[in-house]
Design an enzyme around this catalytic site. Structure first.
Site, mmCIF file in Angstrom:
data_model
loop_
_atom_site.group_PDB
_atom_site.id
_atom_site.type_symbol
_atom_site.label_atom_id
_atom_site.label_comp_id
_atom_site.label_asym_id
_atom_site.label_seq_id
_atom_site.Cartn_x
_atom_site.Cartn_y
_atom_site.Cartn_z
ATOM 1 N N SER A 190 8.435 -2.266 -6.529
ATOM 2 C CA SER A 190 7.496 -2.975 -5.261
ATOM 3 C C SER A 190 6.673 -2.331 -4.590
ATOM 4 C CB SER A 190 8.838 -3.355 -4.222
ATOM 5 O OG SER A 190 9.369 -2.143 -3.976
ATOM 6 N N LYS A 247 9.052 1.244 1.745
ATOM 7 C CA LYS A 247 8.156 0.275 2.077
ATOM 8 C C LYS A 247 7.099 0.902 2.831
ATOM 9 C CE LYS A 247 10.616 -3.065 0.047
ATOM 10 N NZ LYS A 247 10.112 -3.576 -1.068
#
Length: 243
Positions: free
Chosen positions: A50, A91
Site C-alpha cells: 500500500s 500511511k
C-alpha cells in the site's frame, strides 16, 4: 639495549595507547548509537504494497517516536486505530484538521484547500481512481497510501462519522527511513509538494547521524583491536636477531 630497540619500544607503547583509545571511543560511539537509536526509534515491518514504491512490501523501516501533535502534511506515519482494525498501519498524512482534501484537479493531482499537490512519490500519474471530497475535523489526520490503487485508507472510511480521518493521538511514530532490504536502505525524502502549505513539512530525524555513529564505532573498534598486534609483529620483524 640499542637505541633502535628503545625507539621501537616507545613506538609500541604509543601504539598500544592509541589502539586502546580507538577501541574506547569506538565503544562509546557504537553502544551510544544503539542506545540512542533504541530510545528514539522503533522498527516496523510493512507487510503490504500500500506504500509502494516509497516502501516496498516486507520492508523493515525505522520510525521515530513522535507525539501526534508534531505530525505535518507529507509525513509517513505509523498509527493504530480501532476503526481501521486496531493494528499498526503505515500511511501518508495528506491533510490535517481543517483541511479540505479532494481528488482530483484536471491534471489528476490531489488538492488540499484548493491547492494542487505534486506527489513525486506516486507510481502513477493519478492520485486516485476515485473522486472524493473531505473536510478533515480538528485534531484529525487524513491518510492515504502511496499506492493509491491498492491502499485501504481514508477514502474507504469517508462514510464514517469522522470522514475517514484518525485522531492525532493514534499516531505512534513517523517513518524516517528503510533499513531492509539493502537495496532500499536510506532516508525517506521529505515531500516538497506540501512545503508551500501552511506549517510546511517536517525535518528528517537523526537516523543518518545514528547510523554514522554506529558504523564509525565499529570501524574504530576493529581498527584499534587490530593495530596493537599488527604493530608488535612489525616491531619484532624490524629488530635484528640477537639484539
Amino acid at each position: 639495549m640499542s637505541e633502535a630497540r628503545r625507539t621501537d619500544d616507545g613506538r609500541g607503547r604509543l601504539g598500544s595507547v592509541l589502539s586502546g583509545l580507538a577501541v574506547a571511543v569506538g565503544c562509546v560511539l557504537f553502544l551510544g548509537g544503539f542506545v540512542w537509536g533504541a530510545v528514539l526509534y522503533k522498527p516496523y515491518t510493512v507487510p503490504t504494497d500500500s506504500m509502494a514504491p516509497t516502501v516496498a512490501p516486507g520492508a523493515r523501516v525505522l520510525a521515530q517516536r513522535v507525539d501526534g501533535g508534531e505530525v505535518r502534511r507529507g509525513d509517513v506515519v505509523v498509527f493504530r486505530d480501532a476503526v481501521w482494525g486496531d493494528m499498526p498501519m503505515v500511511k501518508r498524512v495528506v491533510g490535517i484538521g481543517g483541511d479540505k482534501v479532494g481528488c482530483c484537479d484536471a491534471q489528476g493531482r490531489l488538492t488540499v484547500n484548493g491547492e494542487p499537490v505534486d506527489e513525486a512519490y506516486l507510481s502513477g500519474k493519478d492520485a486516485s481512481y476515485e473522486k472524493f471530497q473531505a473536510t478533515v475535523p480538528r485534531g484529525k489526520l487524513f491518510l492515504l497510501g502511496d499506492n493509491r490503487h491498492a491502499s485501504v485508507d481514508s477514502r474507504e472510511h469517508l462514510a464514517d462519522a469522522e470522514h475517514g480521518s484518525v485522531p492525532r493521538s493514534a499516531v505512534d511514530a513517523r517513518v524516517d527511513g528503510t533499513v531492509w532490504p539493502s537495496e532500499g536502505f536510506g532516508m525517506l525524502a521529505r515531500p516538497e509538494g506540501f512545503a508551500k502549505l501552511p506549517g510546511g513539512i517536517s525535518q528528517p530525524g537523526p537516523m543518518t547521524l545514528l547510523v554514522t555513529a554506529v558504523v564509525s564505532g565499529a570501524v574504530l573498534i576493529l581498527g584499534g583491536a587490530a593495530y596493537g598486534p599488527l604493530a608488535r609483529r612489525l616491531g619484532r620483524e624490524k629488530v635484528p636477531a640477537g639484539v
